[in-house]
Scaffold this active site. Structure first.
Site, PDB file in Angstrom:
ATOM      1  NE  ARG A  87      -2.802   2.517   3.288  1.00  6.75           N
ATOM      2  CZ  ARG A  87      -3.147   3.717   2.819  1.00  6.75           C
ATOM      3  NH1 ARG A  87      -3.349   3.883   1.527  1.00  6.75           N
ATOM      4  NH2 ARG A  87      -3.268   4.756   3.627  1.00  6.75           N
ATOM      5  CG  ASP A 204      -2.923  15.848   7.817  1.00  5.92           C
ATOM      6  OD1 ASP A 204      -3.650  15.844   8.814  1.00  5.92           O
ATOM      7  OD2 ASP A 204      -2.933  14.914   6.976  1.00  5.92           O
TER       8      ASP A 204
END
Length: 235
Positions: A87, A204
């Site tokens: 992933r 973030d």
């Protein structure tokens, strides 16, 4: 051909990258691979196969969250014989010392999803990454001079939470970041006896509000893809 993937047998490589966004799958194929063919467009969830440094590799979009990635991972393994699944995606940092643009390799993933409770009633199964893939990805990242962190991540079922109290508590227990797919990937890899890894970039910070610019996000994304591809072709 499976329910959600229209590829013919042999069109998907044994090693595959799994971005959530199908347009990222297209970007990866066009930017990093040679001799590319598109094998899937069912529901717009694009899949491609090509070569990287002379080795055959595929890229398949999975969508967001545990249910969506579970569909594609099941079909890739059961219908197409994929052996190595990586992933590639973004995550939000939880720890104070994890910075935006850091690369996180998930050693394992805790979760608030009930996915494994359906299989193991009353138990908490702890899925883990494949060590060989993890080591190869870590080495590839450090050789590039990147700040690579290895540890536990949270696979969350909810993106817009009403309260961050539990996320903060998980941070107190050393969880590095939050994302939405790794638990499912690692659990299914364990079930079918194949290799899986999640390589993530920090886009973030959940508690400081710091976030990357679009330019920074793209640069870090490219570096993450190179790490994942370098690990994939060594399997």
């Amino acid at each position: 051909m499976s329910v959600h993937i229209e590829a013919k047998q042999g069109e998907i490589a044994e090693s595959i990258l799994l971005p959530g966004d199908p347009l990222r799958a297209k970007y990866i194929a066009e930017t990093f691979l040679e001799d590319v063919t598109c094998y899937n467009n069912v529901r717009g969830m694009l899949g491609f196969t090509g070569t990287y440094k002379g080795k055959r590799v595929s890229v398949q979009g999975t969508g967001m969250g545990v249910p969506s990635i579970s569909i594609y991972v099941n079909e890739l393994i059961q219908s197409y014989g994929v052996k190595n699944l990586i992933r590639v995606g973004t995550c939000g940092a939880i720890q104070k010392d994890v910075k935006v643009r850091d690369v996180i390799i998930a050693m394992t993933a805790c979760t608030d999803s009930n996915m494994n409770r359906l299989t193991f009633p009353g138990f908490d199964f702890a899925p883990a990454a494949n060590f060989d893939l993890l080591k190869k990805a870590y080495d590839a990242g450090t050789e590039k001079g990147l700040h690579v962190r290895v540890g536990n991540v949270l696979t969350a079922d909810v993106f817009y939470r009403e309260s961050m109290d539990m996320v903060k508590k998980l941070g107190d227990y050393g969880v590095l970041a939050v994302e939405m797919e790794t638990t499912a990937l690692y659990t299914l890899a364990a079930k079918y006896g194949v290799n899986a890894l999640s390589v993530l970039t920090v886009s973030d910070h959940i508690f400081t509000g710091e976030e990357t610019t679009s330019e920074e996000r793209q640069t870090t994304f490219n570096e993450m893809i190179e790490i994942a591809l370098d690990a994939a072709i060594q399997q």
